[in-house]
Write an enzyme that holds these catalytic residues in place. Structure first.
Site, PDB file in Angstrom:
ATOM      1  N   GLN A   1      -2.582 -53.517  -6.915  1.00 11.21           N
ATOM      2  CA  GLN A   1      -3.317 -54.504  -6.134  1.00 11.21           C
ATOM      3  C   GLN A   1      -4.774 -54.053  -5.980  1.00 11.21           C
ATOM      4  O   GLN A   1      -5.115 -53.313  -5.075  1.00 11.21           O
ATOM      5  CB  GLN A   1      -2.672 -54.717  -4.764  1.00 11.21           C
ATOM      6  CG  GLN A   1      -3.325 -55.864  -4.026  1.00 11.21           C
ATOM      7  CD  GLN A   1      -2.583 -56.242  -2.768  1.00 11.21           C
ATOM      8  OE1 GLN A   1      -1.519 -55.732  -2.460  1.00 11.21           O
ATOM      9  NE2 GLN A   1      -3.168 -57.150  -2.019  1.00 11.21           N
ATOM     10  N   PHE A   2      -5.615 -54.530  -6.898  1.00  8.57           N
ATOM     11  CA  PHE A   2      -7.025 -54.129  -6.884  1.00  8.57           C
ATOM     12  C   PHE A   2      -7.732 -54.572  -5.612  1.00  8.57           C
ATOM     13  O   PHE A   2      -8.728 -53.985  -5.213  1.00  8.57           O
ATOM     14  CB  PHE A   2      -7.757 -54.656  -8.129  1.00  8.57           C
ATOM     15  CG  PHE A   2      -8.046 -56.124  -8.119  1.00  8.57           C
ATOM     16  CD1 PHE A   2      -9.265 -56.589  -7.644  1.00  8.57           C
ATOM     17  CD2 PHE A   2      -7.121 -57.047  -8.584  1.00  8.57           C
ATOM     18  CE1 PHE A   2      -9.551 -57.941  -7.632  1.00  8.57           C
ATOM     19  CE2 PHE A   2      -7.394 -58.396  -8.578  1.00  8.57           C
ATOM     20  CZ  PHE A   2      -8.610 -58.851  -8.098  1.00  8.57           C
ATOM     21  N   THR A   3      -7.232 -55.594  -4.923  1.00  6.16           N
ATOM     22  CA  THR A   3      -7.911 -56.106  -3.724  1.00  6.16           C
ATOM     23  C   THR A   3      -7.892 -55.112  -2.570  1.00  6.16           C
ATOM     24  O   THR A   3      -8.609 -55.302  -1.587  1.00  6.16           O
ATOM     25  CB  THR A   3      -7.307 -57.451  -3.272  1.00  6.16           C
ATOM     26  OG1 THR A   3      -5.927 -57.270  -2.969  1.00  6.16           O
ATOM     27  CG2 THR A   3      -7.478 -58.513  -4.353  1.00  6.16           C
TER      28      THR A   3
END
Length: 150
Positions: free
Chosen positions: A78-80
């Site tokens: 999850q890059f966010t």
């Protein structure tokens, strides 16, 4: 590397109406990777996750690790988690690694977790649009940033 670790009584990941991961008791872990993440970060984070005593013992006290509890793990990229929101209202993801850097680190983390837990780690699919479902048990949610080890 940033990780959001959630103790769950059940969790699953679905991609394009196909369930790709499904567990009962265990951990759902969201992980964000940045370019500065190293082999040391992978080993440290894996050890920390596997040994976190966040499952209840016979007296109802959080004193048991996922390994001791016989729990399973789902790991989802999850890059966010690296969103910067200081300026304006649109998050910036400049600290998040691009796929060519992040995928090898993600794959090494999966292997390290499997080694440390002694069983298969279920995953989502890197970069896919995933539907993640969970029943957070407790709720228990722990956030770890490998850049804050000390």
């Amino acid at each position: 590397m940033k990780a959001v670790i959630q103790r769950v009584s059940e969790a699953s990941v679905t991609i394009e109406h196909q369930k790709v991961a499904d567990i009962k008791t265990g951990l759902l872990i969201l992980v964000g990777i940045e370019d500065a993440d190293s082999e040391e970060d992978i080993k440290w984070l894996s050890s920390k996750i596997i040994n976190l005593r966040i499952f209840n013992d016979e007296q109802g006290i959080m004193n048991v690790s996922v390994k001791e509890a016989g729990g399973d793990i789902i790991l989802v990229s999850q890059f966010t988690l690296h969103a910067a929101v200081k300026k304006g209202n649109r998050p910036s993801y400049i600290k998040a690694s691009k796929p060519d850097m992040a995928i090898p680190v993600y794959e090494k983390l999966i292997k390290q977790l499997q080694y440390d837990l002694g069983k298969l780690i279920q995953t989502g699919s890197f970069g896919a649009d995933m539907k993640v479902q969970l029943l957070n048990d407790g709720p228990v949610t722990i956030i770890i940033d490998t850049k804050n080890k000390e």
